[in-house]
Scaffold this motif. Sequence first.
Motif, mmCIF file in Angstrom:
data_model
loop_
_atom_site.group_PDB
_atom_site.id
_atom_site.type_symbol
_atom_site.label_atom_id
_atom_site.label_comp_id
_atom_site.label_asym_id
_atom_site.label_seq_id
_atom_site.Cartn_x
_atom_site.Cartn_y
_atom_site.Cartn_z
ATOM 1 N N ALA A 1 27.673 48.558 31.736
ATOM 2 C CA ALA A 1 28.772 47.927 32.487
ATOM 3 C C ALA A 1 29.970 47.700 31.577
ATOM 4 C CB ALA A 1 28.296 46.610 33.100
ATOM 5 N N GLY A 2 29.733 47.230 30.364
ATOM 6 C CA GLY A 2 30.831 47.029 29.414
ATOM 7 C C GLY A 2 31.496 48.348 29.039
ATOM 8 N N GLU A 3 30.703 49.386 28.845
ATOM 9 C CA GLU A 3 31.258 50.706 28.508
ATOM 10 C C GLU A 3 32.149 51.226 29.636
ATOM 11 O OE1 GLU A 3 29.553 55.227 28.239
ATOM 12 O OE2 GLU A 3 28.266 53.620 27.475
ATOM 13 N N LEU A 4 31.680 51.079 30.869
ATOM 14 C CA LEU A 4 32.468 51.545 32.007
ATOM 15 C C LEU A 4 33.757 50.737 32.167
ATOM 16 C CD1 LEU A 4 29.713 52.289 34.660
ATOM 17 C CD2 LEU A 4 31.140 53.924 33.438
ATOM 18 N N LEU A 5 33.669 49.408 31.971
ATOM 19 C CA LEU A 5 34.871 48.576 32.064
ATOM 20 C C LEU A 5 35.900 48.971 31.009
ATOM 21 C CD1 LEU A 5 33.374 45.054 32.796
ATOM 22 C CD2 LEU A 5 34.844 46.418 34.276
ATOM 23 N N ARG A 6 35.424 49.192 29.803
ATOM 24 C CA ARG A 6 36.357 49.555 28.733
ATOM 25 C C ARG A 6 36.994 50.914 28.979
ATOM 26 N NH1 ARG A 6 32.019 47.436 25.258
ATOM 27 N NH2 ARG A 6 32.626 45.326 24.717
ATOM 28 N N SER A 7 36.214 51.877 29.436
ATOM 29 C CA SER A 7 36.767 53.226 29.616
ATOM 30 C C SER A 7 37.661 53.314 30.854
ATOM 31 C CB SER A 7 35.645 54.251 29.712
ATOM 32 O OG SER A 7 34.877 54.044 30.879
ATOM 33 N N VAL B 1 39.734 46.503 25.501
ATOM 34 C CA VAL B 1 38.957 46.470 24.249
ATOM 35 C C VAL B 1 39.010 45.071 23.671
ATOM 36 C CG1 VAL B 1 39.318 48.891 23.668
ATOM 37 C CG2 VAL B 1 40.949 47.211 22.901
ATOM 38 N N HIS B 2 38.038 44.773 22.860
ATOM 39 C CA HIS B 2 38.036 43.510 22.126
ATOM 40 C C HIS B 2 38.965 43.667 20.920
ATOM 41 C CE1 HIS B 2 34.846 41.561 24.367
ATOM 42 N NE2 HIS B 2 34.117 42.658 24.286
ATOM 43 N N PRO B 3 39.494 42.566 20.452
ATOM 44 C CA PRO B 3 40.413 42.661 19.303
ATOM 45 C C PRO B 3 39.759 43.244 18.045
ATOM 46 C CG PRO B 3 40.548 40.495 20.316
ATOM 47 C CD PRO B 3 39.435 41.223 21.001
ATOM 48 N N ASP B 4 38.474 43.051 17.867
ATOM 49 C CA ASP B 4 37.809 43.534 16.655
ATOM 50 C C ASP B 4 37.220 44.954 16.822
ATOM 51 O OD1 ASP B 4 35.901 42.740 18.462
ATOM 52 O OD2 ASP B 4 34.557 41.897 16.949
ATOM 53 N N GLU B 5 37.474 45.620 17.908
ATOM 54 C CA GLU B 5 36.930 46.963 18.144
ATOM 55 C C GLU B 5 37.933 48.032 17.713
ATOM 56 O OE1 GLU B 5 33.917 46.512 21.903
ATOM 57 O OE2 GLU B 5 35.972 47.045 22.304
#
Length: 104
Positions: free
Chosen positions: A82-88, A93-97
Amino acid sequence: MRRLRADPKLQRESITQGIALACLLVLGGVVIAGPSGLLAWGEHSRLLVQRQQEIKQLTAERNEIRNRVALLDPRHADPDLAGELLRSNLNVVHPDEMVMLLNK
């Protein structure tokens, strides 16, 4: 002098045999060169192997999609997917990514 006439019964048998021979030759031609004859048999075998490979490939793709659907079930969704799909999809993205672009 008497003329000899051909016997009508003999002529009829000769015609019948000729028709029967022609029918047998046509049937023989169909057996060899017909749509499901000996010459088409090799082509059918090749197509069968090709279709079986396609079925294997489509079955693998279907299983991957089933797995992905199961992971996205709203009752118990996989948080990583779910996180991967939301990001793509949302470009979040998170600030540290770090973002790495992949060419597909």
